[in-house]
Motif scaffolding. Structure first.
Motif, PDB file in Angstrom:
ATOM      1  N   GLN A  34      39.891  29.299  45.221  1.00  0.00           N
ATOM      2  CA  GLN A  34      40.828  28.320  44.675  1.00  0.00           C
ATOM      3  C   GLN A  34      40.187  27.536  43.536  1.00  0.00           C
ATOM      4  O   GLN A  34      40.825  27.268  42.519  1.00  0.00           O
ATOM      5  N   HIS A  35      38.909  27.212  43.702  1.00  0.00           N
ATOM      6  CA  HIS A  35      38.181  26.493  42.650  1.00  0.00           C
ATOM      7  C   HIS A  35      38.069  27.366  41.393  1.00  0.00           C
ATOM      8  O   HIS A  35      38.321  26.895  40.281  1.00  0.00           O
ATOM      9  N   ILE A  36      37.702  28.623  41.577  1.00  0.00           N
ATOM     10  CA  ILE A  36      37.573  29.559  40.449  1.00  0.00           C
ATOM     11  C   ILE A  36      38.923  29.729  39.755  1.00  0.00           C
ATOM     12  O   ILE A  36      39.010  29.722  38.529  1.00  0.00           O
ATOM     13  N   TYR A  37      39.986  29.859  40.557  1.00  0.00           N
ATOM     14  CA  TYR A  37      41.324  30.020  39.993  1.00  0.00           C
ATOM     15  C   TYR A  37      41.703  28.825  39.125  1.00  0.00           C
ATOM     16  O   TYR A  37      42.172  28.977  38.000  1.00  0.00           O
ATOM     17  N   SER A  38      41.484  27.620  39.637  1.00  0.00           N
ATOM     18  CA  SER A  38      41.870  26.436  38.876  1.00  0.00           C
ATOM     19  C   SER A  38      41.057  26.306  37.581  1.00  0.00           C
ATOM     20  O   SER A  38      41.583  25.849  36.563  1.00  0.00           O
ATOM     21  N   LEU A  39      39.803  26.735  37.621  1.00  0.00           N
ATOM     22  CA  LEU A  39      38.956  26.649  36.425  1.00  0.00           C
ATOM     23  C   LEU A  39      39.301  27.706  35.372  1.00  0.00           C
ATOM     24  O   LEU A  39      39.243  27.429  34.176  1.00  0.00           O
ATOM     25  N   TYR A  40      39.641  28.897  35.802  1.00  0.00           N
ATOM     26  CA  TYR A  40      39.705  30.024  34.875  1.00  0.00           C
ATOM     27  C   TYR A  40      41.071  30.660  34.670  1.00  0.00           C
ATOM     28  O   TYR A  40      41.180  31.656  33.954  1.00  0.00           O
ATOM     29  N   VAL A  93      41.783  33.620  31.850  1.00  0.00           N
ATOM     30  CA  VAL A  93      42.221  34.953  32.267  1.00  0.00           C
ATOM     31  C   VAL A  93      43.537  35.297  31.576  1.00  0.00           C
ATOM     32  O   VAL A  93      43.713  36.400  31.048  1.00  0.00           O
ATOM     33  N   TYR A  94      44.456  34.350  31.565  1.00  0.00           N
ATOM     34  CA  TYR A  94      45.753  34.564  30.922  1.00  0.00           C
ATOM     35  C   TYR A  94      45.567  34.901  29.435  1.00  0.00           C
ATOM     36  O   TYR A  94      46.158  35.852  28.920  1.00  0.00           O
ATOM     37  N   HIS A  95      44.713  34.143  28.752  1.00  0.00           N
ATOM     38  CA  HIS A  95      44.492  34.372  27.320  1.00  0.00           C
ATOM     39  C   HIS A  95      43.804  35.713  27.059  1.00  0.00           C
ATOM     40  O   HIS A  95      44.103  36.375  26.058  1.00  0.00           O
ATOM     41  N   ALA A  96      42.904  36.115  27.928  1.00  0.00           N
ATOM     42  CA  ALA A  96      42.253  37.420  27.773  1.00  0.00           C
ATOM     43  C   ALA A  96      43.290  38.543  27.887  1.00  0.00           C
ATOM     44  O   ALA A  96      43.272  39.495  27.105  1.00  0.00           O
ATOM     45  N   ALA A  97      44.200  38.413  28.821  1.00  0.00           N
ATOM     46  CA  ALA A  97      45.256  39.416  28.992  1.00  0.00           C
ATOM     47  C   ALA A  97      46.246  39.350  27.827  1.00  0.00           C
ATOM     48  O   ALA A  97      46.679  40.386  27.312  1.00  0.00           O
ATOM     49  N   GLN A  98      46.594  38.159  27.409  1.00  0.00           N
ATOM     50  CA  GLN A  98      47.532  37.951  26.308  1.00  0.00           C
ATOM     51  C   GLN A  98      46.984  38.558  25.009  1.00  0.00           C
ATOM     52  O   GLN A  98      47.738  39.129  24.220  1.00  0.00           O
ATOM     53  N   TRP A 130      33.246  37.279  34.063  1.00  0.00           N
ATOM     54  CA  TRP A 130      33.598  38.333  35.018  1.00  0.00           C
ATOM     55  C   TRP A 130      35.120  38.482  35.081  1.00  0.00           C
ATOM     56  O   TRP A 130      35.661  39.581  34.989  1.00  0.00           O
ATOM     57  N   LEU A 131      35.815  37.361  35.220  1.00  0.00           N
ATOM     58  CA  LEU A 131      37.272  37.380  35.298  1.00  0.00           C
ATOM     59  C   LEU A 131      37.908  37.844  33.981  1.00  0.00           C
ATOM     60  O   LEU A 131      38.885  38.594  33.995  1.00  0.00           O
ATOM     61  N   ALA A 132      37.361  37.401  32.853  1.00  0.00           N
ATOM     62  CA  ALA A 132      37.900  37.817  31.551  1.00  0.00           C
ATOM     63  C   ALA A 132      37.769  39.324  31.374  1.00  0.00           C
ATOM     64  O   ALA A 132      38.677  39.983  30.842  1.00  0.00           O
ATOM     65  N   THR A 133      36.669  39.877  31.825  1.00  0.00           N
ATOM     66  CA  THR A 133      36.479  41.329  31.754  1.00  0.00           C
ATOM     67  C   THR A 133      37.502  42.046  32.620  1.00  0.00           C
ATOM     68  O   THR A 133      38.123  43.028  32.192  1.00  0.00           O
ATOM     69  N   ILE A 134      37.684  41.557  33.834  1.00  0.00           N
ATOM     70  CA  ILE A 134      38.683  42.161  34.728  1.00  0.00           C
ATOM     71  C   ILE A 134      40.069  42.053  34.094  1.00  0.00           C
ATOM     72  O   ILE A 134      40.848  43.010  34.116  1.00  0.00           O
ATOM     73  N   ALA A 135      40.369  40.912  33.506  1.00  0.00           N
ATOM     74  CA  ALA A 135      41.689  40.707  32.886  1.00  0.00           C
ATOM     75  C   ALA A 135      41.906  41.671  31.728  1.00  0.00           C
ATOM     76  O   ALA A 135      42.981  42.279  31.610  1.00  0.00           O
ATOM     77  N   SER A 136      40.909  41.835  30.877  1.00  0.00           N
ATOM     78  CA  SER A 136      41.045  42.753  29.738  1.00  0.00           C
ATOM     79  C   SER A 136      41.261  44.177  30.218  1.00  0.00           C
ATOM     80  O   SER A 136      42.130  44.888  29.710  1.00  0.00           O
ATOM     81  N   ARG A 137      40.489  44.584  31.186  1.00  0.00           N
ATOM     82  CA  ARG A 137      40.621  45.955  31.703  1.00  0.00           C
ATOM     83  C   ARG A 137      41.956  46.162  32.414  1.00  0.00           C
ATOM     84  O   ARG A 137      42.572  47.217  32.298  1.00  0.00           O
ATOM     85  N   THR A 138      42.394  45.150  33.137  1.00  0.00           N
ATOM     86  CA  THR A 138      43.687  45.237  33.816  1.00  0.00           C
ATOM     87  C   THR A 138      44.807  45.350  32.788  1.00  0.00           C
ATOM     88  O   THR A 138      45.733  46.154  32.950  1.00  0.00           O
ATOM     89  N   ALA A 139      44.705  44.572  31.726  1.00  0.00           N
ATOM     90  CA  ALA A 139      45.724  44.620  30.669  1.00  0.00           C
ATOM     91  C   ALA A 139      45.745  45.984  29.993  1.00  0.00           C
ATOM     92  O   ALA A 139      46.818  46.546  29.732  1.00  0.00           O
TER      93      ALA A 139
END
Length: 184
Positions: free
Chosen positions: A14-20, A24-29, A65-74
């Protein structure tokens, strides 16, 4: 004990989610160029992250880590939907740059290997041939300079250079044949 672990994991998550979430959204966008698809990719990213939270070794690197996952997911989403034309220019140029750098590294490795092989081939030559070959191709001397330096005729220098080149070509052809046989 197990429920305590789940609580700690959910609390950390939950802490990671609120911070990032925004990152993550911008990396996917950036990849998708579509707000709704980017939100879907962000949601999918956090699902993947939650399932693999135990693989995150350094919490301080969670954003990357999350930005990488987001880019790959996108990118995966684009592939599934066949919308590869929406890949951002930044991503495309990054991939091109990576390909270019990989190509340069491969060329450098091949050049070093060729140089090493050539040095081995030169060492196999008779000393007289080695000497003339090295003066010509390592020291970049002209045939007339080599002849004067070694007290030889120019035709002797030419003959030795020719023989050295022929022996090196033969050695290279032999090595290539061995490689072909090994691949069969």
């Amino acid at each position: 004990m197990a429920s305590e672990y789940v609580y700690v994991t959910e609390s950390v998550f939950q802490h990671i989610y609120s911070l990032y979430h925004q990152r993550v959204y911008h990396a996917a966008q950036k990849v998708l160029r579509d707000p709704q698809l980017a939100e879907d990719a962000a949601q999918e990213t956090f699902i993947k992250a939650y399932r693999n939270l135990d693989k995150l070794e350094d919490v301080s690197k969670a954003g990357a880590w999350l930005a990488t996952i987001a880019s790959r997911t996108a990118i995966d989403m684009l592939r599934k939907e066949g919308k590869s034309k929406f890949i951002s220019i930044e991503l495309a140029s990054w991939e091109l740059e990576q390909h270019y750098l990989e190509h340069i590294v491969m060329e450098e490795v091949e050049l070093r290997e060729t140089k090493r092989e050539l040095e081995q081939d030169i060492r196999k030559l008779k000393p007289k041939l080695q000497e003339v070959f090295a003066l010509r191709y390592v020291n970049d001397m002209k045939e007339s300079e080599i002849a004067a330096n070694l007290s030889l005729t120019k035709s002797t220098v030419k003959t030795r250079l020719y023989r050295a080149k022929q022996l090196i070509k033969a050695e290279r052809a032999n090595r290539d044949m061995i490689m072909v046989r090994e691949t069969w």
